[in-house]
Design a protein around this motif. Structure first.
Motif, short mmCIF file in Angstrom:
data_model
loop_
_atom_site.label_atom_id
_atom_site.label_comp_id
_atom_site.label_asym_id
_atom_site.label_seq_id
_atom_site.Cartn_x
_atom_site.Cartn_y
_atom_site.Cartn_z
N LEU A 198 1.11 -1.25 0.01
CA LEU A 198 0.04 0.09 0.00
C LEU A 198 0.93 1.17 0.01
O LEU A 198 1.49 1.36 1.06
CB LEU A 198 -1.05 -0.15 1.27
CG LEU A 198 -1.97 -1.29 1.53
CD1 LEU A 198 -2.69 -0.94 2.88
CD2 LEU A 198 -2.63 -1.51 0.21
N ASP A 199 0.72 2.11 -1.19
CA ASP A 199 1.68 3.46 -1.10
C ASP A 199 0.56 4.51 -0.80
O ASP A 199 -0.28 4.79 -1.47
CB ASP A 199 2.03 3.47 -2.45
CG ASP A 199 3.03 4.53 -2.61
OD1 ASP A 199 3.33 5.25 -1.46
OD2 ASP A 199 3.33 5.16 -3.83
N GLU A 200 0.64 5.30 0.30
CA GLU A 200 -0.19 6.29 0.68
C GLU A 200 -1.66 5.93 0.79
O GLU A 200 -2.23 6.57 0.01
CB GLU A 200 0.33 7.38 0.01
CG GLU A 200 1.71 7.91 0.16
CD GLU A 200 1.99 8.57 1.76
OE1 GLU A 200 1.08 8.77 2.43
OE2 GLU A 200 3.10 8.99 1.90
N PRO A 201 -1.90 4.98 1.46
CA PRO A 201 -3.52 4.41 1.26
C PRO A 201 -4.48 5.66 1.90
O PRO A 201 -5.48 5.46 1.51
CB PRO A 201 -3.48 3.04 1.94
CG PRO A 201 -2.73 3.10 2.93
CD PRO A 201 -1.41 4.17 2.33
N THR A 202 -3.96 6.49 2.78
CA THR A 202 -5.07 7.26 3.47
C THR A 202 -5.01 8.62 2.69
O THR A 202 -5.78 9.56 3.20
CB THR A 202 -4.45 7.59 4.91
OG1 THR A 202 -3.04 8.20 5.02
CG2 THR A 202 -4.27 6.10 5.89
N ASN A 203 -4.24 8.89 1.74
CA ASN A 203 -4.27 10.17 1.04
C ASN A 203 -5.72 10.27 0.49
O ASN A 203 -6.31 9.49 -0.09
CB ASN A 203 -3.59 10.23 -0.19
CG ASN A 203 -1.98 10.50 0.21
OD1 ASN A 203 -1.53 10.82 1.36
ND2 ASN A 203 -1.12 10.83 -0.71
N HIS A 204 -6.24 11.36 0.62
CA HIS A 204 -7.72 11.82 0.08
C HIS A 204 -8.61 11.21 0.96
O HIS A 204 -9.90 11.47 0.79
CB HIS A 204 -7.79 11.42 -1.12
CG HIS A 204 -6.75 12.05 -2.34
ND1 HIS A 204 -6.72 13.08 -2.71
CD2 HIS A 204 -5.91 11.01 -2.91
CE1 HIS A 204 -5.66 13.18 -3.23
NE2 HIS A 204 -5.03 12.12 -3.70
N LEU A 205 -8.43 10.46 2.13
CA LEU A 205 -9.34 9.85 2.84
C LEU A 205 -9.80 10.77 4.15
O LEU A 205 -8.80 11.27 4.72
CB LEU A 205 -9.26 8.49 3.33
CG LEU A 205 -9.07 7.30 2.44
CD1 LEU A 205 -8.68 5.92 3.14
CD2 LEU A 205 -10.28 7.16 1.46
N ASP A 206 -11.16 11.04 4.33
CA ASP A 206 -11.48 11.77 5.65
C ASP A 206 -11.12 11.00 6.82
O ASP A 206 -10.66 9.78 6.71
CB ASP A 206 -12.79 12.42 5.44
CG ASP A 206 -13.80 11.03 5.47
OD1 ASP A 206 -13.56 9.96 5.86
OD2 ASP A 206 -14.89 11.56 5.07
N LEU A 207 -11.12 11.55 7.98
CA LEU A 207 -10.98 10.86 9.26
C LEU A 207 -11.66 9.64 9.53
O LEU A 207 -11.04 8.63 9.75
CB LEU A 207 -10.96 11.93 10.47
CG LEU A 207 -9.93 13.16 10.51
CD1 LEU A 207 -10.12 13.70 11.74
CD2 LEU A 207 -8.70 12.38 10.54
N PRO A 208 -13.03 9.59 9.48
CA PRO A 208 -13.79 8.40 9.70
C PRO A 208 -13.24 7.38 8.74
O PRO A 208 -13.24 6.16 9.08
CB PRO A 208 -15.07 8.84 9.41
CG PRO A 208 -15.26 10.29 9.66
CD PRO A 208 -14.19 10.65 9.17
N SER A 209 -12.98 7.60 7.61
CA SER A 209 -12.48 6.62 6.49
C SER A 209 -10.97 6.06 7.02
O SER A 209 -11.05 4.72 6.98
CB SER A 209 -12.47 7.11 5.14
OG SER A 209 -13.65 7.59 4.80
N ARG A 210 -10.19 7.02 7.31
CA ARG A 210 -8.94 6.56 7.79
C ARG A 210 -8.95 5.69 9.13
O ARG A 210 -8.20 4.69 8.85
CB ARG A 210 -8.04 7.48 8.28
CG ARG A 210 -7.52 8.67 6.87
CD ARG A 210 -6.88 9.85 7.37
NE ARG A 210 -6.35 10.59 6.20
CZ ARG A 210 -5.50 11.27 6.38
NH1 ARG A 210 -4.29 11.28 7.23
NH2 ARG A 210 -5.16 12.16 5.34
#
Length: 628
Positions: free
Chosen positions: A467-479
């Protein structure tokens, strides 16, 4: 009080972004603004700054208040070089030094017994006092310190307008840090910063006298800095005291209390309504029924608590266990365009391990993980996959997505064994519902593309995730939903992330890329910091545990002897560098250097060089000392 919002309301057309908001900003506050994507966080910042006007209500600002505002992707442009543009912040100090030098020149030719000389001497004294008060001679040092801390020192001679978008945003932040307004309003200041730059920025803001209002998805940043959190949701903004972790606890308690009060009131309303219905028509009880009616009319109705939007339900599963080491890297050298990133590196990833790749921007993290995912036959013998390994790769740019396809087709074409119902159900689980499945992939937001990319991995039987930067663009609940899913994932994980909170929650091993090499330590990000952030003296002077070492051959004995020799050399070098740095700092405070920036410049340059050498020596000493 610096800023106050009273009954503030903002609308876009018929859509209400927030309504009846009452908030205070006091001196010394560090406020984190959180909420789902599209909730109105950036709009709120624009209103506070005065760029957007409220639909109704008021925003009061203290007279003369200085406010700085950094947008997510600001268009910062100038014909100056980056260094010269930063120095414009200190135009007054620069002019002051020129006046001092000019006055000194005039004094040198004036008669020392004349009235003119006395007047010049008084002027010189007044100017030098003002220079001391305004730290005029430290202006260049401050600029170099901030540029170096933000990773922009190599661009100091570049014209600002030629910088990339991300570099311009960082440059704008540097200028604001130097200006030090009374209130800093920052919209996602941590985007795309590496972990060392983030650590430096947090330390700088902690020591800053500015009051801070910041939108950020970086929970580590919010935890370290914030004294309160504003939660933007459902058109409302509620303030919680404490950092992000405290906010989560307080919000859960508050929502539970509201739910209980709501249910209690609903029972009371039902009881009163039933009594009124049964007794209103009876003459003997009509008065009591009317009394209950009045009680019901006067009751302040508690609204049913609004639930947070349902976060995605990520789930990664596999059916076949791989061998003990799903991934082994042996003597791999990696680079591109003539630039070498990794030199003869080795890495073993054990089954079930969750390894986080850390390193400065451009050190080769994404390049390495992309090279592993490519499974290039030319890497045979250097990148070795264990038996029964099935990989799933998430690319931060989502290059595997075809913008011309519909969302439904993108997932279905990649997994033809699935029925349409199964495909739609999987998309719905990541909150891509009926209104989204027929959209073109090109029309999706960054967060929606990220969820689609993760859903494509979920559809496969993968026991090794890259996984390469999987949290980019995700909001906090999604993270947080992704964190929970990866914690429950039984497989092996190798990932890159700038989200230190995410790394802290997920990682069981940290692999750091520095100077073309990879060094590993067990544990999460906190464990890594404990090992790599001691002071120099405590590193060298603390008693080291005695290890009993056995050697298989003469080569190992020779390597150990060389390592011990190098450690002694480094200890001597570190002591000398510390002494030199202390001497340079003492010199820079002397009047003869303070008064002459031409003398100060080489000292400043050598100080920066010595500090860099010291950091490199400490890092090398730490790596070698662990193996003694």
């Amino acid at each position: 009080m610096l800023i106050q919002l009273k009954s503030a309301c903002f609308k876009y057309g018929d859509a209400t972004v927030f309504n009846n908001v009452n908030l205070d900003v006091n001196e010394g506050d560090n406020i984190g603004v959180v909420g789902a994507n599209g909730a109105g966080k950036s709009t709120l910042l624009s209103c506070i700054f005065g760029e957007l006007e409220l639909f109704s209500g008021q925003i009061y600002r203290r007279n003369g208040l200085t406010v700085g505002y950094l947008k997510q992707n600001c268009d910062f442009s100038s014909a100056n070089t980056l260094f010269d543009e930063m120095m414009t912040v200190f135009a007054r100090q620069t002019a002051l030094i020129e006046q001092i030098n000019g006055t000194a020149t005039e004094m040198s030719v004036a008669d020392t017994d004349s009235a003119e000389y006395k007047a010049l001497a008084d002027k010189y004294h007044r100017l030098t006092v003002e220079a001391d008060v305004t730290e005029a001679y430290n202006a260049e040092v401050k600029v170099k310190t901030v540029l170096n801390g933000m990773g922009l020192s190599e661009f100091a001679d570049r014209v600002v307008s030629t910088l990339s978008g991300g570099e311009k945003t960082k440059a704008a932040l540097c200028k604001m840090l130097l200006e030090c307004p009374e209130v800093m309003i920052l919209d996602e200041p941590t985007n795309h910063l590496d972990y060392k730059t983030l650590d430096w920025l947090e330390s700088f803001l902690t020591d800053s006298k500015s009051t801070l209002i910041a939108v950020s998805h970086d929970r580590f940043f919010l935890d370290k800095l914030c004294t309160s959190v504003w939660d933007v949701q459902h058109g409302e903004i509620y303030a919680y005291k404490g950092n992000y972790t405290k906010y989560r606890v307080l919000k859960a308690e508050r929502m539970e209390n509201i739910r209980r009060e709501y249910e209690k009131q609903q029972k009371e309303i039902a009881k009163l309504t039933d009594y009124i219905a049964r007794n209103k028509v009876r003459a003997s009880t009509a008065d009591m029924a009317k009394s209950r009616e009045k009680t019901l009319e006067k009751m302040e109705i508690i609204s049913m608590p609004k639930r947070d939007e349902q976060p995605p339900r990520f789930k990664f599963e596999y059916s076949t266990e791989p061998s003990e080491f799903p991934l082994i890297i042996k003597n791999l050298t990696l680079g591109y365009d003539g630039k070498q990133l990794l030199n003869d590196v080795n890495l073993e990833v054990k089954r079930g391990m969750r390894t986080a790749l850390l390193g400065l921007n451009g050190c080769g993290k994404s390049t390495l993980i992309k090279r592993i995912a490519a499974q290039n036959p030319y890497d045979s013998g250097k990148i070795i996959f264990g038996k029964n390994v099935r990989t799933g790769y998430y690319d931060q740019e989502n290059i595997n997505l075809d913008g011309r396809l519909r969302v439904l087709d993108q997932l279905w074409f990649d997994n033809t064994r699935m029925s349409q119902t199964e495909v739609r159900s999987l998309l719905a689980s990541v909150t891509l519902g009926a209104d989204d499945v027929y959209k073109l992939v090109a029309d999706l937001s960054g967060g929606e593309r990220a969820k689609l990319g993760l859903a494509m991995i979920m559809a496969k039987d993968c026991n090794l995730l890259l996984l390469d930067e999987p949290t980019n663009h995700l909001d906090l609940p999604s993270r947080e939903a992704l964190e929970d899913a990866l914690k429950n994932y039984r497989g092996t994980l190798l990932f890159v992330s700038h989200d230190r909170y995410f790394v802290n929650s997920i990682a069981t091993q940290i692999a750091v890329i520095e100077q073309g090499a990879i060094s590993c330590c067990d544990g999460n990000y906190d464990s890594y910091l404990q090992i790599h952030k001691p002071t120099v003296k405590s590193q060298i002077d603390a008693p080291q545990p005695v290890k009993t070492q056995t050697y298989r051959n003469a080569k190992q004995r020779a390597e150990q002897t060389n390592r011990a020799k190098r450690i002694k050399e480094l200890e001597k070098n570190i002591t000398e560098l510390e002494a030199e740095i202390a001497e340079l700092n003492d010199k820079m405070s002397l009047a003869e250097y303070v008064a002459d920036y031409t003398k100060l410049a080489p000292l400043t340059e050598r100080l920066a060089q010595a500090e860099t050498e010291l950091e490199q020596s400490i890092d090398e000493w730490t790596r070698l000392a662990e193996d003694v």
